[in-house]
Enzyme design. Sequence first.
Site, PDB file in Angstrom:
ATOM      1  N   GLU A   1       0.878  -1.170   0.000  1.00 47.48           N
ATOM      2  CA  GLU A   1       0.000   0.000   0.000  1.00 47.48           C
ATOM      3  C   GLU A   1       0.914   1.220   0.000  1.00 47.48           C
ATOM      4  O   GLU A   1       1.652   1.444   0.949  1.00 47.48           O
ATOM      5  CB  GLU A   1      -0.906   0.029   1.230  1.00 47.48           C
ATOM      6  CG  GLU A   1      -1.802   1.250   1.274  1.00 47.48           C
ATOM      7  CD  GLU A   1      -2.426   1.476   2.635  1.00 47.48           C
ATOM      8  OE1 GLU A   1      -2.515   2.656   3.046  1.00 47.48           O
ATOM      9  OE2 GLU A   1      -2.799   0.497   3.295  1.00 47.48           O
TER      10      GLU A   1
ATOM     11  N   CYS B   1      -3.612   7.344   4.836  1.00 44.44           N
ATOM     12  CA  CYS B   1      -3.395   6.988   3.428  1.00 44.44           C
ATOM     13  C   CYS B   1      -4.667   7.162   2.614  1.00 44.44           C
ATOM     14  O   CYS B   1      -4.604   7.327   1.400  1.00 44.44           O
ATOM     15  CB  CYS B   1      -2.911   5.548   3.324  1.00 44.44           C
ATOM     16  SG  CYS B   1      -1.369   5.227   4.196  1.00 44.44           S
TER      17      CYS B   1
END
Length: 525
Positions: free
Chosen positions: A255, A294
């Site tokens: 990620e 994020c």
Amino acid sequence: MKLANHVCGQWVEGAGEGIALFDPVTGERLVSVSSEGVDVAAALRYARESGGAGLRAMSYEARAALLGKIAEVLTANRDAYYDISLRNSGSNAADAGFDVDGAIFTIKTYARAGKVLGDARHLKEGARVPLAKTDAFQGQHFLTPLSGVAIFINAFNFPAWGLWEKAAPALLAGVPVLVKPATPTAWLTQRMVADVVAAGILPPGAINIVCGSARDLLDHVGECDVVSFTGSADTAARIRNHPAVVANAVRVNVEADSVNSAILGPDAQPGSAEFDLAVKEIVRELTIKTGQKCTAIRRIFAPAAVARPLADAVAAKLAGMTVGNPRSEGVRVGPLVSKAQQAAAFEGLAKLRQDAELVFGGGEGFVPVDADPAVSAFVQPTLLFCDKGLAAQHVHDVEVFGPVATVLPYADTAEVIALARRGRGSLVASVYSADAGFLAELVPGIAELHGRVMVVDAAVGGQHTGHGNVMPTCLHGGPGRAGGGEELGGLRALAMYHRRYVVQGGPGLLDALSAGAADAALLGA
């Protein structure tokens, strides 16, 4: 105090003075970490041989019960985690809850979900495959837990949730865990691991932690290990290209960077429920955890006639948010986690300002409440406006990891699809619209480059789970620059920790191997 590492079934203090962790409000030195002298090769070997064997000797249902006990331990120590989060991350109660309570909720979700797999220790996938003119020779696909270690190299922004959203499915699958938390906020991760170890819930070697530098960790990965990384695209590339990772074809889940979007539909006019819901969510994403997620909103797309009113509405809400020491009454927004992150945010903001004009914030004349700007790590919530569309040089590429977002106007559906896709792969886009025609064109148009699309209208109202809130039952991850990885998604997450294989043989053999196996289709439940 120097935080110890837990490897080979024991606590080991790293050599030397270590790397200091600081309070991002006061600049106070809190603890230190060091991995110097830790034998990570031995740690991985012990995790495979002891932790992995112990976990795989248990059924899925038994491992699910262990997760339930872990959740109980973490819940009992919740106040201590909140205190560490305040001191080490500058989190207020809402920020700490997003991380700590989110972690506990995720573990509980997997503890419940794992029960459906019952007493099985492996999975059977699909129907028998006929391989001959009669039934004498057939094929059957199976999935078996990996015998390696799930290695987590985690980010600084979620020291609690970042561990457990990865560890819960790995442990449920029967794979031991070694976490290397990001150094600036490693204290909370280490304390959680310490509490679980002290409770004696897991087999020895099932959970391990190395604080500080990763050093030669990746040199010792094997073909049955999994590496899961959250962080920058540059570091992800180095991990993927590490010689041992390449030589052993090690599974890598990433990620990485993500310039996520909020999109207002043509019906989201000022005064509409969709407009108001968008404003509320944008402000929340700019302020919760000070934009250090994020999944946070970085770009905001609105119809050209609505973009300015939207920017003004968001700015008005931001003006009422008090920024400063989370220990002070009335403060709504805290600092970034470190001076280094503050400097990186200012650098990124300077690039965005080459494309965009300032609507609110920016730092000029900003003084945080009850904090010394010289030692603290505050960044004022900042909203920008860019009318350059696809011609913008930085807005679509630079992710300022803090409370910064940019409003961009669009002319029609085709343009907003192109603008959203210009992010080259994102974790999430949230859409505020009840226009069925617009949604029918937009959602398929952006889905290829987004891991999650959340659609909000008046009917959804306050029931949606949030643009930036990752639910354990739904997919988390994104294509392209977002890393190309997949996490969570309910039991789907267990697939990463299993190896698929097919057995070809007679029906008697396949009957014997299938006995007691759970149906792999349950992973999609």
